[in-house]
Design a protein around this motif. Sequence first.
Motif, PDB file in Angstrom:
ATOM      1  N   ASN A   1     -17.293 -31.974  38.627  1.00 49.37           N
ATOM      2  CA  ASN A   1     -15.906 -31.963  38.193  1.00 49.37           C
ATOM      3  C   ASN A   1     -15.843 -32.367  36.743  1.00 49.37           C
ATOM      4  OD1 ASN A   1     -14.729 -34.650  37.647  1.00 49.37           O
ATOM      5  ND2 ASN A   1     -14.984 -35.090  39.800  1.00 49.37           N
ATOM      6  N   SER A   2     -14.751 -32.069  36.107  1.00 44.37           N
ATOM      7  CA  SER A   2     -14.641 -32.304  34.677  1.00 44.37           C
ATOM      8  C   SER A   2     -13.720 -33.475  34.367  1.00 44.37           C
ATOM      9  CB  SER A   2     -14.150 -31.032  33.993  1.00 44.37           C
ATOM     10  OG  SER A   2     -12.901 -30.660  34.544  1.00 44.37           O
ATOM     11  N   SER A   3     -13.692 -34.489  35.233  1.00 41.45           N
ATOM     12  CA  SER A   3     -12.779 -35.619  35.015  1.00 41.45           C
ATOM     13  C   SER A   3     -13.101 -36.367  33.725  1.00 41.45           C
ATOM     14  CB  SER A   3     -12.795 -36.569  36.211  1.00 41.45           C
ATOM     15  OG  SER A   3     -14.086 -37.092  36.410  1.00 41.45           O
ATOM     16  N   SER A   4     -14.382 -36.502  33.375  1.00 41.04           N
ATOM     17  CA  SER A   4     -14.744 -37.169  32.120  1.00 41.04           C
ATOM     18  C   SER A   4     -14.201 -36.399  30.933  1.00 41.04           C
ATOM     19  CB  SER A   4     -16.264 -37.292  31.983  1.00 41.04           C
ATOM     20  OG  SER A   4     -16.782 -38.116  32.976  1.00 41.04           O
ATOM     21  N   LEU A   5     -14.330 -35.084  30.961  1.00 40.57           N
ATOM     22  CA  LEU A   5     -13.832 -34.259  29.878  1.00 40.57           C
ATOM     23  C   LEU A   5     -12.308 -34.338  29.807  1.00 40.57           C
ATOM     24  CD1 LEU A   5     -14.577 -32.339  27.631  1.00 40.57           C
ATOM     25  CD2 LEU A   5     -14.542 -30.479  29.269  1.00 40.57           C
ATOM     26  N   LYS A   6     -11.656 -34.321  30.946  1.00 43.18           N
ATOM     27  CA  LYS A   6     -10.196 -34.420  30.953  1.00 43.18           C
ATOM     28  C   LYS A   6      -9.733 -35.753  30.371  1.00 43.18           C
ATOM     29  CE  LYS A   6      -9.400 -31.182  34.682  1.00 43.18           C
ATOM     30  NZ  LYS A   6      -8.965 -30.971  36.051  1.00 43.18           N
ATOM     31  N   ARG A   7     -10.467 -36.830  30.662  1.00 43.91           N
ATOM     32  CA  ARG A   7     -10.109 -38.132  30.074  1.00 43.91           C
ATOM     33  C   ARG A   7     -10.270 -38.104  28.563  1.00 43.91           C
ATOM     34  NH1 ARG A   7     -12.436 -40.266  34.817  1.00 43.91           N
ATOM     35  NH2 ARG A   7     -14.451 -40.576  33.840  1.00 43.91           N
ATOM     36  N   LEU A   8     -11.356 -37.518  28.101  1.00 39.80           N
ATOM     37  CA  LEU A   8     -11.564 -37.423  26.653  1.00 39.80           C
ATOM     38  C   LEU A   8     -10.461 -36.600  25.988  1.00 39.80           C
ATOM     39  CD1 LEU A   8     -15.397 -36.769  26.329  1.00 39.80           C
ATOM     40  CD2 LEU A   8     -14.165 -38.804  25.598  1.00 39.80           C
ATOM     41  N   LEU A   9     -10.023 -35.564  26.682  1.00 36.23           N
ATOM     42  CA  LEU A   9      -9.036 -34.672  26.085  1.00 36.23           C
ATOM     43  C   LEU A   9      -7.617 -35.230  26.135  1.00 36.23           C
ATOM     44  CD1 LEU A   9     -10.537 -31.295  27.250  1.00 36.23           C
ATOM     45  CD2 LEU A   9     -10.540 -32.271  24.964  1.00 36.23           C
ATOM     46  N   LYS A  10      -7.448 -36.392  26.735  1.00 39.86           N
ATOM     47  CA  LYS A  10      -6.143 -37.058  26.661  1.00 39.86           C
ATOM     48  C   LYS A  10      -5.861 -37.519  25.235  1.00 39.86           C
ATOM     49  CE  LYS A  10      -5.615 -38.395  31.415  1.00 39.86           C
ATOM     50  NZ  LYS A  10      -5.411 -39.447  32.390  1.00 39.86           N
ATOM     51  N   LEU A  11      -6.867 -37.454  24.394  1.00 41.10           N
ATOM     52  CA  LEU A  11      -6.712 -37.830  22.994  1.00 41.10           C
ATOM     53  C   LEU A  11      -6.229 -36.662  22.134  1.00 41.10           C
ATOM     54  CD1 LEU A  11     -10.032 -39.837  22.591  1.00 41.10           C
ATOM     55  CD2 LEU A  11      -7.739 -40.756  22.938  1.00 41.10           C
ATOM     56  N   LYS A  12      -5.627 -35.657  22.763  1.00 41.31           N
ATOM     57  CA  LYS A  12      -5.181 -34.473  22.026  1.00 41.31           C
ATOM     58  C   LYS A  12      -4.301 -34.821  20.836  1.00 41.31           C
ATOM     59  CE  LYS A  12      -3.295 -32.204  25.280  1.00 41.31           C
ATOM     60  NZ  LYS A  12      -2.621 -31.227  26.118  1.00 41.31           N
ATOM     61  N   TRP A  13      -3.459 -35.810  20.968  1.00 42.82           N
ATOM     62  CA  TRP A  13      -2.562 -36.161  19.880  1.00 42.82           C
ATOM     63  C   TRP A  13      -3.353 -36.605  18.645  1.00 42.82           C
ATOM     64  CZ3 TRP A  13      -2.473 -41.125  17.932  1.00 42.82           C
ATOM     65  CH2 TRP A  13      -3.112 -42.104  18.692  1.00 42.82           C
TER      66      TRP A  13
ATOM     67  N   ASP B   1     -22.821 -29.366  35.402  1.00 43.73           N
ATOM     68  CA  ASP B   1     -22.332 -29.181  34.030  1.00 43.73           C
ATOM     69  C   ASP B   1     -20.820 -29.385  34.007  1.00 43.73           C
ATOM     70  OD1 ASP B   1     -21.529 -28.270  31.516  1.00 43.73           O
ATOM     71  OD2 ASP B   1     -23.091 -26.736  31.459  1.00 43.73           O
ATOM     72  N   ASN B   2     -20.385 -30.473  33.396  1.00 40.85           N
ATOM     73  CA  ASN B   2     -18.957 -30.774  33.323  1.00 40.85           C
ATOM     74  C   ASN B   2     -18.277 -30.072  32.159  1.00 40.85           C
ATOM     75  OD1 ASN B   2     -18.801 -32.544  35.557  1.00 40.85           O
ATOM     76  ND2 ASN B   2     -19.736 -34.152  34.338  1.00 40.85           N
ATOM     77  N   MET B   3     -19.054 -29.602  31.203  1.00 44.15           N
ATOM     78  CA  MET B   3     -18.458 -28.918  30.053  1.00 44.15           C
ATOM     79  C   MET B   3     -18.239 -27.440  30.355  1.00 44.15           C
ATOM     80  SD  MET B   3     -19.269 -29.019  26.061  1.00 44.15           S
ATOM     81  CE  MET B   3     -18.488 -30.602  26.004  1.00 44.15           C
ATOM     82  N   ALA B   4     -19.208 -26.813  30.994  1.00 40.17           N
ATOM     83  CA  ALA B   4     -19.109 -25.398  31.335  1.00 40.17           C
ATOM     84  C   ALA B   4     -19.574 -25.218  32.780  1.00 40.17           C
ATOM     85  CB  ALA B   4     -19.957 -24.567  30.379  1.00 40.17           C
ATOM     86  N   PRO B   5     -18.707 -25.546  33.742  1.00 41.83           N
ATOM     87  CA  PRO B   5     -19.080 -25.432  35.156  1.00 41.83           C
ATOM     88  C   PRO B   5     -19.471 -24.002  35.522  1.00 41.83           C
ATOM     89  CG  PRO B   5     -16.979 -26.569  34.897  1.00 41.83           C
ATOM     90  CD  PRO B   5     -17.343 -26.014  33.557  1.00 41.83           C
TER      91      PRO B   5
ATOM     92  N   PRO C   1     -18.697 -21.769  37.758  1.00 37.68           N
ATOM     93  CA  PRO C   1     -17.702 -20.693  37.919  1.00 37.68           C
ATOM     94  C   PRO C   1     -17.170 -20.171  36.588  1.00 37.68           C
ATOM     95  CG  PRO C   1     -17.232 -22.487  39.436  1.00 37.68           C
ATOM     96  CD  PRO C   1     -18.319 -22.966  38.512  1.00 37.68           C
ATOM     97  N   SER C   2     -17.011 -21.054  35.603  1.00 35.65           N
ATOM     98  CA  SER C   2     -16.501 -20.583  34.312  1.00 35.65           C
ATOM     99  C   SER C   2     -17.573 -19.794  33.564  1.00 35.65           C
ATOM    100  CB  SER C   2     -16.006 -21.747  33.455  1.00 35.65           C
ATOM    101  OG  SER C   2     -17.065 -22.603  33.089  1.00 35.65           O
ATOM    102  N   VAL C   3     -18.831 -20.155  33.752  1.00 36.77           N
ATOM    103  CA  VAL C   3     -19.918 -19.438  33.096  1.00 36.77           C
ATOM    104  C   VAL C   3     -20.078 -18.051  33.712  1.00 36.77           C
ATOM    105  CG1 VAL C   3     -22.409 -19.472  32.653  1.00 36.77           C
ATOM    106  CG2 VAL C   3     -21.087 -21.567  32.420  1.00 36.77           C
ATOM    107  N   THR C   4     -19.853 -17.953  34.995  1.00 36.15           N
ATOM    108  CA  THR C   4     -19.969 -16.668  35.687  1.00 36.15           C
ATOM    109  C   THR C   4     -18.977 -15.654  35.135  1.00 36.15           C
ATOM    110  OG1 THR C   4     -20.731 -17.821  37.654  1.00 36.15           O
ATOM    111  CG2 THR C   4     -19.961 -15.572  37.960  1.00 36.15           C
ATOM    112  N   THR C   5     -17.833 -16.118  34.639  1.00 32.52           N
ATOM    113  CA  THR C   5     -16.857 -15.174  34.076  1.00 32.52           C
ATOM    114  C   THR C   5     -17.431 -14.423  32.889  1.00 32.52           C
ATOM    115  OG1 THR C   5     -15.836 -16.829  32.630  1.00 32.52           O
ATOM    116  CG2 THR C   5     -14.873 -16.562  34.806  1.00 32.52           C
ATOM    117  N   VAL C   6     -18.412 -14.999  32.201  1.00 28.02           N
ATOM    118  CA  VAL C   6     -19.057 -14.288  31.102  1.00 28.02           C
ATOM    119  C   VAL C   6     -19.729 -13.036  31.636  1.00 28.02           C
ATOM    120  CG1 VAL C   6     -20.885 -14.395  29.359  1.00 28.02           C
ATOM    121  CG2 VAL C   6     -19.375 -16.341  29.706  1.00 28.02           C
TER     122      VAL C   6
END
Length: 184
Positions: free
Chosen positions: A1-13, A111-115, A117-122
């Motif tokens: 899961n990408s929970s770590s990445l989602k936490r980091l991205l809370k810094l969008k502002w 891989d939390n950065m590029a799981p 399923p998302s890589v398969t879309t390539v």
Amino acid sequence: NSSSLKRLLKLKWVLRLIPFNPLMPVTKCFMPLGRIVPKFLSVFFCLENIDPRVARKIVALGVEFLSSSVLWLDMARFLEEGKFGDRSGKPYLEGNQNLDTPLLVISGSKDNMAPAPSVTTVCESGKNFRVTESLTVGRKNGCLEDYGHLDLLIGKRAEKEVFPAIHNWLCRWDQAETGNFTKK
């Protein structure tokens, strides 16, 4: 899961105010001093599959300010909206359907950065690829380790579990050029 990445991205502002990811210089400066790999770096590594000394060196030597905040904002948009493209809405994979190139897409099982399923879309975005193969590297597929984003290259067993898969694919593709390609 990408929970770590989602936490980091809370810094969008913050990312909207400055042209680089502010965690990069802080991490680059302090990571070599620690003995452990901070949990938030699980975005980049499967922490069980990376030697902490290697992780510290990669962060200290391999991280640059080139990690644009724009890219992180694009990643945030992908996580929130499922759209893999830039601010204007232009998909990053636009044009892949016109490629006539062999493609091996590899993802790490953790891989939390590029799981996976998302890589398969390539693979799915390029219907004209001469050969399209997708491989997820991890314990479920017979490996001794699970893999994150960077440990596909620098993981404890990457040389024995990932590199041979790439080598074998290249050899099979080389045979395809002579008409002897056999898909695994």
